[in-house]
Design an enzyme around this catalytic site. Structure first.
Site, PDB file in Angstrom:
ATOM      1  N   CYS A 126       0.888  -1.378  -0.023  1.00 55.43           N
ATOM      2  CA  CYS A 126       0.178  -0.038   0.170  1.00 55.43           C
ATOM      3  C   CYS A 126       0.897   1.328  -0.013  1.00 55.43           C
ATOM      4  O   CYS A 126       0.291   2.472  -0.025  1.00 55.43           O
ATOM      5  CB  CYS A 126      -1.086  -0.061   1.104  1.00 55.43           C
ATOM      6  SG  CYS A 126      -0.342   0.196   2.825  1.00 55.43           S
ATOM      7  N   TYR A 153      -0.931   4.578   7.186  1.00 52.98           N
ATOM      8  CA  TYR A 153       0.118   3.351   7.228  1.00 52.98           C
ATOM      9  C   TYR A 153       1.203   3.512   6.327  1.00 52.98           C
ATOM     10  O   TYR A 153       2.133   3.268   6.443  1.00 52.98           O
ATOM     11  CB  TYR A 153      -0.610   1.981   7.196  1.00 52.98           C
ATOM     12  CG  TYR A 153       0.118   0.887   7.124  1.00 52.98           C
ATOM     13  CD1 TYR A 153       0.326   0.443   8.426  1.00 52.98           C
ATOM     14  CD2 TYR A 153       0.627   0.242   5.807  1.00 52.98           C
ATOM     15  CE1 TYR A 153       0.941  -1.025   8.258  1.00 52.98           C
ATOM     16  CE2 TYR A 153       1.139  -1.040   5.735  1.00 52.98           C
ATOM     17  CZ  TYR A 153       1.399  -1.570   6.984  1.00 52.98           C
ATOM     18  OH  TYR A 153       2.137  -2.769   7.174  1.00 52.98           O
ATOM     19  N   HIS A 196      -8.064  -8.119   7.340  1.00 49.37           N
ATOM     20  CA  HIS A 196      -8.117  -7.997   5.948  1.00 49.37           C
ATOM     21  C   HIS A 196      -9.137  -8.786   5.215  1.00 49.37           C
ATOM     22  O   HIS A 196      -9.669  -9.808   5.981  1.00 49.37           O
ATOM     23  CB  HIS A 196      -6.541  -8.138   5.186  1.00 49.37           C
ATOM     24  CG  HIS A 196      -5.731  -7.098   5.485  1.00 49.37           C
ATOM     25  ND1 HIS A 196      -5.546  -6.016   4.687  1.00 49.37           N
ATOM     26  CD2 HIS A 196      -4.856  -6.811   6.509  1.00 49.37           C
ATOM     27  CE1 HIS A 196      -4.891  -5.293   5.167  1.00 49.37           C
ATOM     28  NE2 HIS A 196      -4.082  -5.769   6.137  1.00 49.37           N
TER      29      HIS A 196
HETATM   30  P1  GDP Z   1      -6.915  -3.266   1.279  1.00 54.95           P
HETATM   31  O1  GDP Z   1      -6.300  -4.222   0.456  1.00 54.95           O
HETATM   32  O2  GDP Z   1      -6.054  -2.307   1.829  1.00 54.95           O
HETATM   33  O3  GDP Z   1      -7.960  -2.648   0.637  1.00 54.95           O
HETATM   34  O4  GDP Z   1      -7.808  -3.855   2.578  1.00 54.95           O
HETATM   35  P2  GDP Z   1      -8.570  -5.228   2.685  1.00 54.95           P
HETATM   36  O5  GDP Z   1      -7.950  -6.286   2.433  1.00 54.95           O
HETATM   37  O6  GDP Z   1      -9.344  -4.856   4.139  1.00 54.95           O
HETATM   38  O7  GDP Z   1      -9.848  -4.852   1.721  1.00 54.95           O
HETATM   39  C1  GDP Z   1      -9.691  -5.400   0.312  1.00 54.95           C
HETATM   40  C2  GDP Z   1     -10.763  -5.471  -0.620  1.00 54.95           C
HETATM   41  O8  GDP Z   1     -11.570  -6.496   0.037  1.00 54.95           O
HETATM   42  C3  GDP Z   1     -11.632  -3.937  -0.382  1.00 54.95           C
HETATM   43  O9  GDP Z   1     -12.397  -4.037  -1.775  1.00 54.95           O
HETATM   44  C4  GDP Z   1     -12.509  -4.497   0.787  1.00 54.95           C
HETATM   45  O10 GDP Z   1     -14.003  -3.580   0.546  1.00 54.95           O
HETATM   46  C5  GDP Z   1     -13.069  -6.082   0.374  1.00 54.95           C
HETATM   47  N1  GDP Z   1     -13.789  -6.552   1.106  1.00 54.95           N
HETATM   48  C6  GDP Z   1     -14.931  -7.752   1.112  1.00 54.95           C
HETATM   49  N2  GDP Z   1     -15.312  -8.258   2.172  1.00 54.95           N
HETATM   50  C7  GDP Z   1     -14.478  -7.824   2.915  1.00 54.95           C
HETATM   51  C8  GDP Z   1     -14.405  -8.048   4.498  1.00 54.95           C
HETATM   52  O11 GDP Z   1     -15.346  -8.784   4.835  1.00 54.95           O
HETATM   53  N3  GDP Z   1     -13.322  -7.306   5.068  1.00 54.95           N
HETATM   54  C9  GDP Z   1     -12.407  -6.570   4.647  1.00 54.95           C
HETATM   55  N4  GDP Z   1     -11.667  -6.029   5.213  1.00 54.95           N
HETATM   56  N5  GDP Z   1     -12.559  -6.315   3.157  1.00 54.95           N
HETATM   57  C10 GDP Z   1     -13.409  -6.822   2.596  1.00 54.95           C
END
Ligand code: GDP
Length: 326
Positions: A126, A153, A196
């Site tokens: 990121c 972050y 995540h």
């Molecule tokens: P990022 O990679 O920094 O965006 O962090 P995340 O792993 O939290 O999210 C990745 C993607 O997965 C984003 O588009 C979220 O909206 C999607 N997503 C779908 N379902 C979930 C969930 O239950 N938790 C999280 N954290 N992300 C989700």
């Protein structure tokens, strides 16, 4: 100072031999640190040093200085960080920026003062601009604006890379940085508010199956793409870099392929055995549209991952069932 720096010794030193070394894994209770401790167990190091939060609070400079002064590791891997998913980052910007800045600044400065032989600082994908050209090469750093949901972050991690580079440039310390893509595996954070996407989907799919629900809730539109690396592959890459890399530039540590969040949810459904439908909650943020890293630099040094996504999810799900399931 860029391309020709990798995989060669730009400080007049040869490959780093871990035999007989005392290695501190900062952050050994996290998913990455725990995998590093397991992986270091198969190296002929003299000691794997760890310290819990009760022994040393890494956000406090005096504690870091006195603890490091006593233990004097030969090498350090900085896997300690305040980490979290899209919602946690967005909700606690001050904590993410401040704690990560303090942890890395305290460790890097104290290690430099003690003449630590080698350090690997870990960040994340990121750090790159939201609309960086894909797959994202190391050179994309600081070429555009960051994704708003995790810029706190990201800024802290960019400062960590720069601190390693600055200590290398000014004082000749062999401090290197590795930037892993999204990771998953044993000891992941399965708390739905701060996790995540991958552990969240594992937990939600398992609960949906147990409760016989009609649908599994997935945040956002399902169209963003993400790359996932199994944490044991990451740990292997870290040891590889520690031994074989001594360059100024940070190095991407990726899997090499990405999937949409919808495809990811379908794979998790298959592994968990949940047969209901997917329901997308578009009131939740999508975050950055795509985040595939180019891992060409690391591949050209001779390292490749060995765990494919479905196998890794299966292993992560087994670990969840044995250790963290509700
Ligand atoms: P990022 O990679 O920094 O965006 O962090 P995340 O792993 O939290 O999210 C990745 C993607 O997965 C984003 O588009 C979220 O909206 C999607 N997503 C779908 N379902 C979930 C969930 O239950 N938790 C999280 N954290 N992300 C989700």
């Amino acid at each position: 100072m860029t391309d020709q720096a990798f995989n060669q010794d730009d400080l007049g030193r040869g490959p780093y031999d871990l035999t007989g070394k005392r290695v501190w894994v900062a952050g050994h209770r996290g998913m990455v640190g725990a995998a590093l401790v397991r992986r270091l167990g198969s190296e002929s190091v003299a000691e794997i040093i760890t310290a819990g939060r009760d022994q040393v609070d890494l956000t406090r400079q005096d504690q870091v200085e006195s603890w490091l002064g006593k233990t004097k590791p030969d090498a350090i891997i900085v896997a300690a960080a305040k980490v979290g998913g899209i919602l946690a980052n967005d909700t606690y910007p001050a904590d993410f920026l401040y704690e990560n800045l303090m942890i890395e600044a305290n460790i890097i400065k104290a290690a430099a003062d003690l003449g630590t032989e080698k350090m690997l600082f870990l960040g994340s994908s990121c750090i790159y601009p939201k609309f960086a050209e894909q797959p994202i090469k190391e050179e994309s750093l600081l070429t555009g604006s960051l994704e708003a949901t995790n810029e706190w972050y990201a800024i802290a991690k960019i400062a960590g890379i720069k601190l390693c580079q600055a200590y290398r440039k000014q004082y000749g310390h062999d401090f290197i940085s590795g930037m892993p893509t999204n990771l998953y595996g044993p000891y992941d954070n399965f708390d739905l508010k701060s996790s995540h996407v991958l552990p969240a989907l594992i937990r939600k799919a398992d609960a949906a199956k147990t409760n016989d629900d009609d649908a599994l809730e997935v945040w956002g539109t399902g169209t963003p793409k993400r790359e996932f690396l199994y944490v044991e592959d990451l740990a292997d890459a870290c040891i590889f870099l520690l031994k074989n890399y001594s360059g100024y530039d940070h190095v991407n540590i990726g899997y090499g392929d990405d999937v949409t969040i919808r495809e990811l949810a379908e794979t998790v459904q298959r592994v968990v055995g949940f047969e209901g439908e997917l329901r997308f909650d578009t009131s939740k943020p999508d975050g950055t549209p795509r985040k595939l890293m180019s891992s060409e630099r690391l591949r050209s040094m001779g390292w490749t991952p060995t765990t494919d996504l479905e196998t890794g999810i299966r292993q992560a799900y087994d670990w969840y069932l044995d250790n963290a399931a509700d």
